[in-house]
Design a protein around this motif. Structure first.
Motif, PDB file in Angstrom:
ATOM      1  N   SER A 115      97.650  45.085 -67.540  1.00  8.86           N
ATOM      2  CA  SER A 115      98.928  45.113 -66.817  1.00  8.86           C
ATOM      3  C   SER A 115      99.044  46.317 -65.900  1.00  8.86           C
ATOM      4  N   THR A 116      98.166  47.329 -66.103  1.00 12.45           N
ATOM      5  CA  THR A 116      98.170  48.499 -65.216  1.00 12.45           C
ATOM      6  C   THR A 116      97.196  48.347 -64.057  1.00 12.45           C
ATOM      7  N   GLN A 117      96.399  47.271 -64.084  1.00 16.53           N
ATOM      8  CA  GLN A 117      95.370  47.086 -63.053  1.00 16.53           C
ATOM      9  C   GLN A 117      95.773  46.071 -61.985  1.00 16.53           C
ATOM     10  N   LEU A 118      96.973  45.527 -62.110  1.00 10.42           N
ATOM     11  CA  LEU A 118      97.553  44.687 -61.065  1.00 10.42           C
ATOM     12  C   LEU A 118      99.050  44.950 -61.051  1.00 10.42           C
ATOM     13  N   PHE A 194      92.721  37.574 -64.869  1.00 12.23           N
ATOM     14  CA  PHE A 194      93.189  37.699 -63.487  1.00 12.23           C
ATOM     15  C   PHE A 194      92.597  38.941 -62.823  1.00 12.23           C
ATOM     16  N   VAL A 195      92.548  40.054 -63.568  1.00 14.43           N
ATOM     17  CA  VAL A 195      91.975  41.291 -63.028  1.00 14.43           C
ATOM     18  C   VAL A 195      90.518  41.076 -62.651  1.00 14.43           C
ATOM     19  N   ALA A 196      89.775  40.399 -63.532  1.00 13.15           N
ATOM     20  CA  ALA A 196      88.356  40.125 -63.257  1.00 13.15           C
ATOM     21  C   ALA A 196      88.177  39.251 -62.021  1.00 13.15           C
ATOM     22  N   GLN A 197      89.195  38.426 -61.706  1.00 10.27           N
ATOM     23  CA  GLN A 197      89.136  37.571 -60.521  1.00 10.27           C
ATOM     24  C   GLN A 197      89.579  38.300 -59.259  1.00 10.27           C
ATOM     25  N   GLY A 198      89.979  39.558 -59.395  1.00  6.67           N
ATOM     26  CA  GLY A 198      90.399  40.336 -58.244  1.00  6.67           C
ATOM     27  C   GLY A 198      91.836  40.111 -57.825  1.00  6.67           C
TER      28      GLY A 198
END
Length: 525
Positions: A115-118, A194-198
């Motif tokens: 949640s901190t990466q998007l 989702f983060v891994a998908q950018g």
């Protein structure tokens, strides 16, 4: 992926952990792929989290989880010696008494605090969460030219607006989810995907259940938003005050950079004036001066026209959406786009291209016009009926004096019984013809539910309802009795494609029922 030893170390540093089975040394370097609290989803080299569920404790499914590949089980309730004696020596069984308290931190750590990466946007409210989330995702995708993630009633996945696809630029790729707001393990796993998908933006519906049951514990929000708060889910919260407090907790107990608040709602006004959180407040309104104002709203057969203004800019624009409440939802979505740094001029360009949510004031056919909507609370049903009435053409335009507004609806079984007569009263007050029918009766008798709804009708007042439990028959009855100029609102199920009975769910779609009747009607004519 993390070694089992690291999982043990993280928990041990947070609380007491007792090893009941297996030796850590033998399995310390085993790579853990995932965490699961549903034994049906467990995969090879995963950890099964055994806590209390809706009916049973996860300990009842330990054997199944191990069979499916779990190499570690973490439980908050010590299994009996008989169960432990049957465990394979290589499987780690850990007892953590306060596991429920540790779980949010464990999930966030294991999945690298996704949640901190998007930029995570949380939206709550009684009505409008789903539509607002969908409009926000569309706007952000249009503005960024990137896919935007969504989590909510419609499912979990990506919304992509691609202007290069002329026929249908909006692509919605969502996987069905059993809960509007998934549990904390699923949320972190999905966000990590989702983060891994950018993905840079994720728009999430936050339900009152999700707040009270700590499903969102530990998440860091970029923005949280309020649509509005009326009555709902009293079967769970017991009182309206408790329900309101649950919604309020999202804004008082969770950190967010921005709070986007409906100033036409009492709770929104109170939160806007509150200093419980240092978040930057942004208010929107259709009625009063605000950070974002939607003015001069006019409804017509094509949708709505309005002026939208901030302190620095004002534009006249339109959207192909039905209902005044959708103007509120739209204003909230615009507010969320603005606080994320996008210019109002760019947002206004996207508004006419927004598409309605499936099952949210969705027009399925004409002559008679049929709209399918998810309205399943007294306030939502009233707002839906009022919205349709406002879009009905005046008599001097149609040349018809007998245009009627029909409503077909029911209430869920084994749920808030208090709202049933309230919805009956609303339907009698705001529709010209009413058909009462099933809407997920579950383990209650259909006529018991319909009788509860009937209590809200004044027996001396028109209209009196038809009571037809079978939903397909009810819809077909309304279609066959309505005049071509009439409008039929089918309320309650919206996007759902099932009917829930006591022991099973069967396929059912309001939209498919209407379209099938249309084909039959065309053939007959």
């Amino acid at each position: 992926m993390r070694p089992l030893y690291d999982v043990w170390q993280f928990i041990s540093q947070s609380t007491d952990l007792v090893i009941l089975n297996g030796h850590l040394g033998d399995a310390a370097n085993y790579p853990i792929q995932d965490l699961f609290d549903d034994s049906r989803q467990v995969q090879a080299n995963s950890v099964f989290i055994a806590v209390s569920g809706n009916k049973l404790h996860g300990n009842a499914f330990i054997e199944k989880a191990i069979t499916q590949g779990a190499i570690c089980v973490i439980t908050d309730e010590k299994p009996c010696e008989e169960v432990l004696s049957q465990m394979p020596p290589a499987v780690a069984i850990w007892w953590v008494a306060d596991l429920v308290t540790v779980l949010p931190k464990l999930a966030a750590w294991f999945y690298n605090a996704p949640s901190t990466q998007l930029k995570l946007i949380g939206i709550t409210g009684t009505n409008g969460k789903t539509s607002t989330a969908f409009y926000t995702a569309q706007l952000l995708s249009h503005l960024t030219h990137e896919p935007v993630a969504m989590i909510g009633t419609l499912g979990n996945g990506l919304v992509t607006y691609d202007a290069n696809v002329a026929s249908n630029p909006l692509k919605v790729d969502l996987e069905v989810s059993p809960n509007t707001t998934p549990d904390v393990i699923v949320l972190n796993r999905v966000l990590a995907k989702f983060v891994a998908q950018g993905i840079r933006y994720c728009v999430m519906e936050v339900s009152s259940h999700g707040i009270v049951l700590n499903r969102i514990a530990g998440l860091i929000f970029n923005a949280v938003a309020l649509t509005q708060v009326t009555r709902d889910h009293l079967d769970f919260h017991q009182t309206e005050a408790a329900y309101r407090q649950a919604k309020q907790a999202l804004f008082e107990d969770y950190s967010a950079t921005y709070q986007v608040l409906n100033l036409d709602d009492a709770l929104g006004q109170a939160l806007y004036a509150s200093d419980a959180q240092p978040s930057k407040k942004f208010g929107y309104s259709l009625q009063v001066a605000a950070d974002l104002s939607l003015l001069n709203l006019k409804l017509n057969a094509q949708g709505m026209m309005f002026d939208i203004a901030t302190e620095h800019a004002k534009f006249a624009t339109h959207a192909a959406l039905m209902g005044r409440f959708n103007a509120e939802n739209l204003a909230c979505a615009v507010g969320l786009s603005l606080v994320n740094g996008f210019e109002l001029s760019a947002i206004v360009e996207a508004l006419p291209k927004l598409q309605a949510v499936t099952g949210r004031m969705e027009k399925v056919r004409s002559l008679p016009s049929v709209l399918v909507d998810y309205a399943h609370t007294p306030d939502a049903l009233q707002q839906a009926l009022l919205a349709v009435r406002q879009h009905m053409a005046p008599v001097e335009t149609t040349g018809q004096s007998d245009q009627k507004l029909w409503v077909v609806f029911g209430c869920g079984g084994n749920r808030d019984k208090g709202k049933r007569p309230l919805m009956g009263k609303v339907s009698q007050n705001y529709a010209d013809a009413v058909v009462l029918t099933d809407d997920n009766p579950r383990c209650e008798a259909s006529y018991d539910i319909l009788s509860d709804i009937l209590q809200g009708f004044n027996p001396t007042k028109h209209p009196q309802p038809l009571m037809i439990p079978d939903r397909q028959t009810a819809i077909e009855t309304a279609l066959s009795q309505a005049n071509p100029q009439d409008i039929i609102l089918i309320a309650g199920k919206g996007h759902e494609t099932y009917q829930a009975f006591c022991q099973e769910q069967t396929y059912f779609s309001d939209q498919a029922t209407v379209l099938a009747w249309k084909k039959k009607d065309d053939m007959d004519s």
